[in-house]
Every structure is written in C-alpha cells, then in structure tokens.
Design an enzyme around this catalytic site. Structure first.
Site, PDB file in Angstrom:
ATOM      1  CG  HIS A  45     -73.166  25.043  18.162  1.00 45.78           C
ATOM      2  ND1 HIS A  45     -74.122  25.122  19.152  1.00 45.78           N
ATOM      3  CD2 HIS A  45     -72.231  24.191  18.633  1.00 45.78           C
ATOM      4  CE1 HIS A  45     -73.765  24.366  20.173  1.00 45.78           C
ATOM      5  NE2 HIS A  45     -72.622  23.785  19.876  1.00 45.78           N
ATOM      6  CG  ASP A 101     -77.250  26.447  18.851  1.00 48.14           C
ATOM      7  OD1 ASP A 101     -76.881  26.214  17.679  1.00 48.14           O
ATOM      8  OD2 ASP A 101     -76.585  26.108  19.852  1.00 48.14           O
ATOM      9  CB  SER A 145     -73.138  20.887  21.681  1.00 53.91           C
ATOM     10  OG  SER A 145     -72.476  21.827  22.484  1.00 53.91           O
TER      11      SER A 145
END
Length: 451
Positions: A108, A138, A212
C-alpha cells in the site's frame, strides 16, 4: 537551609563529583556504580542504515458522479466519470539484500506509484523500481542500485514469544528516522481485513503513519517483522501496532524472485475458528484451531484425507489459534510445497497429514518492472507448459502499441527459450538495446520488437 535542601544539595554535589571523575572520552558508555548502563544505541547504529524513507508520486483515477440530466452536455459519459488525480505519499522500507539492492516494504506504500524515491540514512536519494508485489499480504519488493548499502539480517519469526522485546524503526509523519521500543503483545493476530492473508505480530512499540514498511527488530538487530498497520484514532498510536512476520515476508519475496509472481498455496477448505460453543457442540477437546466446515473437491486437503468436521490445530508443528491464522500461514506458503498439518478428527483422535498445496490462480507481477514496453499487459505463468501468457492488454498501453494481444504466449527472447516470468525479467534485464520477443499466437509464431 532546611533539611530537604541540604539532602538535595548533597545529592547534586555527589553526582557532579562522580561525573567529573569519569574519563573524558566522548565515546565511553555511561556507567552507574561501576556498571555499564544498558543501551540500544550500539545495535541501532548497525541496523538503522538498513531502514529507508520511501517517497512516491503518482496518479489515480477518481470517480466523478455526473447527474443523468447533465450527461448530454458532457459527451461520452464514460470519459467523464473518472479523472486522474496526482498524489504523493511517504512510507518506510527495509534493505534485505545489499548486494542486489532489494528493499521490502508494504504494497500500500507504493501502490499506483509512478515514481519511487529512496532516501538512505546518510542522505543519499536514489530511484527505485518495483519488481513485484502481493496485495493480499501487503508486501512489495523494490530494487535500487546496490551501491554501498547496508542490509538487515532476517530472523525466524516462528521463534517469537509474547513478552519478547521489540524495536520499531521507520519515518513517522515524514519527520525522519525514528526509533521506538516495546514488547510482543500478541502473536497470530488477524481480522483487520478478512480478504487478506493475515498472521500479524502485535506490538506496543509506537507505530504511526509513515512507519508502514519499516522494520520491527529484536534486541539482536534482526528483522522479525514489517510494520504495516495501526489501530487508533486517525491512524495514531495507542499502543496497538501490527507487523507482518518475517517468515511470511521471506516466503512471499522468494516466490516473487523465483517465479516473478506469488504462487500462493491453497489447501482447499473453508471453515471458522473454534470457540467454546463449537467445542461444546462438537464435543471437542480443543478450544482453539480451525474447524473444517467443507473440503473442496479435488483439493489438496481432499487428496491428503482431511475431512469436514476435522479441527486443524498445528501447521508445521506451530499451533494455530483460529481459522484466519490458519489461512494466513497457508497463504504465504508456495504452491507445490509440502505442509504438515496436525488434525483432531471427529472421533477425537489426533492425526498428522502431509499436504502438498495447490496453486491459487492469480498473477502478482508488475509488467513495467520487467520492461517498459510490457506496461499494460497482465502476465501469468502457464500452469503445465513453458512460457508467459498474456491474460489481457489495456487499450492504448505500450503493450498494445507494440502489438501484443490477449492470449499471446511469450515463448522466448531472441534465441533463448523463456520458462516463466522470472526468466523473462532476468533475461531482459541483461540485454542492452533491441530485443525480439518470440510470440505464439494460436498456430502462428511471430516476433515482436522491443527496445
């Protein structure tokens, strides 16, 4: 001067004299009563150069709702229902192979990005290209010029225990590299997105937006997970953060590098997590595990002998708490791989099965990362034959411009036979200048030029 003031003055004087008696060496570790004070600094000095800041630019289509009464004035409605909007984003990444320039991050973070820039801890900025990604887990793999990089050692996340110390490294809010610490709060977490394959490490190390794709490491400086999710108001830290276990990351990355895609293994069962009510109704001794509600015909599970009513309690000797955790562990293991399942049968007896996983039908390679002229073509490996099949071609894309069509099979490059996407990518990466793709189209063989 009162008694309390005298005590405080004495403490201050003692501390000052003690500090003055220390050797005047800037790099000497601080000591207390002759003992070296514990610090994460030596470990972090070695590890933090392997964690990078990722900056992305791109465009994505934004749907425009046009009232029916006005569509006549805007021409073709299809052309007016979406608009390209530019976007920018920030995230983190981890260098896992310094010699080859491989960086792992979250899918993402770089999804739909046209430009990916890496900023190293020493301030260098370099362009990265996307090798492949897996949206369901992911995970994405990037590649940069391997010039004076530092990599991080990857640990065995199956050895983690609740209570182990953790350190999260990333670039929250774009502020620059930040380090936080905590413990493993829980293992095998799932349920954040039921469509994904989840088997998260939960930690209370502070993770915020921008972390992230960053690293979760142990006290030896080894990678135990890739930070990926936050539970908190507006994405802020409230002591609950999640990381993808390093073993899942290794499985996904190895498949991307070997096959050019994620050949996800499929067991072929559906079901739900065992709880107290199910255990009571089915008279089960187990209070955790994955209850098998249905076994798909001709699936890996059916061929191995697993039946509806079974409870799967372990995968490769590791206990699973529920069906979501079972799905996450199986989903990261490659097709064709053997997995050992411990099962409680309907009669209460425990049995161990060796199951050879079958392949899920999906393609996860980014064609533009293989060659810019393949952009717009959806590629996948043939199941029982050599070559790369083109499943679809976007209109007006570079792939369509050079003449590729849906159903074409890329059988070779120049005079070299190509077995799969990984070989196509590796061979094209070595060629400079013009290449010829050998295409099988029905009963016809033709060559398409790319440069």
């Amino acid at each position: 001067m009162n008694k309390m003031s005298i005590i405080c003055s004495s403490i201050l004087l003692s501390t000052t004299l003690a500090m003055a008696s220390l050797p005047a060496q800037a790099n000497l570790p601080l000591q207390l009563n002759g003992q070296q004070m514990p610090s994460l600094a030596p470990m972090l000095e070695k590890v933090t150069p392997a964690v990078v800041l990722i900056s992305v630019k791109g465009t994505h289509a934004q749907q425009q709702k046009i009232p029916d009464a006005f569509k006549f004035f805007f021409g073709n409605p299809r052309q007016n229902q979406s608009r390209e909007r530019p976007f920018r984003g920030l995230g983190s990444g981890v260098i896992i192979d310094a010699e080859k320039g491989y960086i792992v991050t979250n899918n993402h973070v770089i999804k739909e990005a046209d430009e990916i820039q890496i900023t190293l801890k020493d301030g260098r900025q370099i362009e990265a290209k996307k090798i492949g990604a897996d949206e369901s887990s992911d995970i994405a793999l990037l590649e940069v010029d391997p010039n004076n990089l530092t990599e991080i050692k990857v640990a065995d996340s199956d050895k983690l225990r609740v209570g182990d110390f953790t350190v999260a490294i990333g670039s929250p809010f774009g502020l620059g590299q930040t380090v936080t610490s905590g413990i493993v709060s829980a293992l095998g977490r799932s349920g954040l997105n039921n469509d994904n394959y989840e088997d998260f490490i939960q930690t209370d190390a502070a993770i915020n937006s921008g972390n992230s794709g960053g690293a979760l490491v142990n006290l030896r400086g080894e990678l135990i997970g890739i930070n990926t999710a936050i539970i908190g108001p507006n994405g802020g830290n409230v002591g609950i953060g999640f990381a993808i276990p390093s073993n899942m990351v290794k499985n996904i990355i190895s498949q991307i590098l070997e096959f050019g895609e994620v050949r996800r293994g499929v067991l072929g069962v559906s079901g739900y997590s065992v709880n107290g009510e199910i255990a009571k109704a089915m008279e089960l001794d187990a209070s955790q595990g994955g209850f098998v509600e249905r076994v798909a015909p001709n699936s890996a599970a059916e061929e191995a002998g697993i039946e509806a009513g079974d409870v799967i309690t372990q995968v490769n000797g590791k206990r699973v708490k529920g069906f979501s955790e079972l799905r996450g562990k199986i989903g990261s293991i490659g097709a064709g791989k053997d997995v050992e399942l411990t099962v409680i049968k309907a009669n209460g007896k425990t049995k161990t099965y060796t199951v050879t996983l079958k392949k899920a039908e999906n393609a996860n390679i980014e064609p533009a990362s293989i060659h810019e002229m393949l952009d717009g073509a959806k590629l996948s490996n043939q199941t029982n034959a050599l070559g790369v099949i083109i499943e679809s071609v976007e209109e007006d894309s570079p792939a369509e411009v050079i003449g590729l069509r849906k159903g074409d099979i890329i059988a070779g490059v120049n005079k070299v036979t190509i077995k799969n996407i990984a070989e196509l990518r590796d061979y094209l990466a070595e060629i400079k200048g013009i290449s010829l793709l050998k295409i099988i189209r029905g009963n016809t063989i033709l060559y398409v030029r790319i440069r």
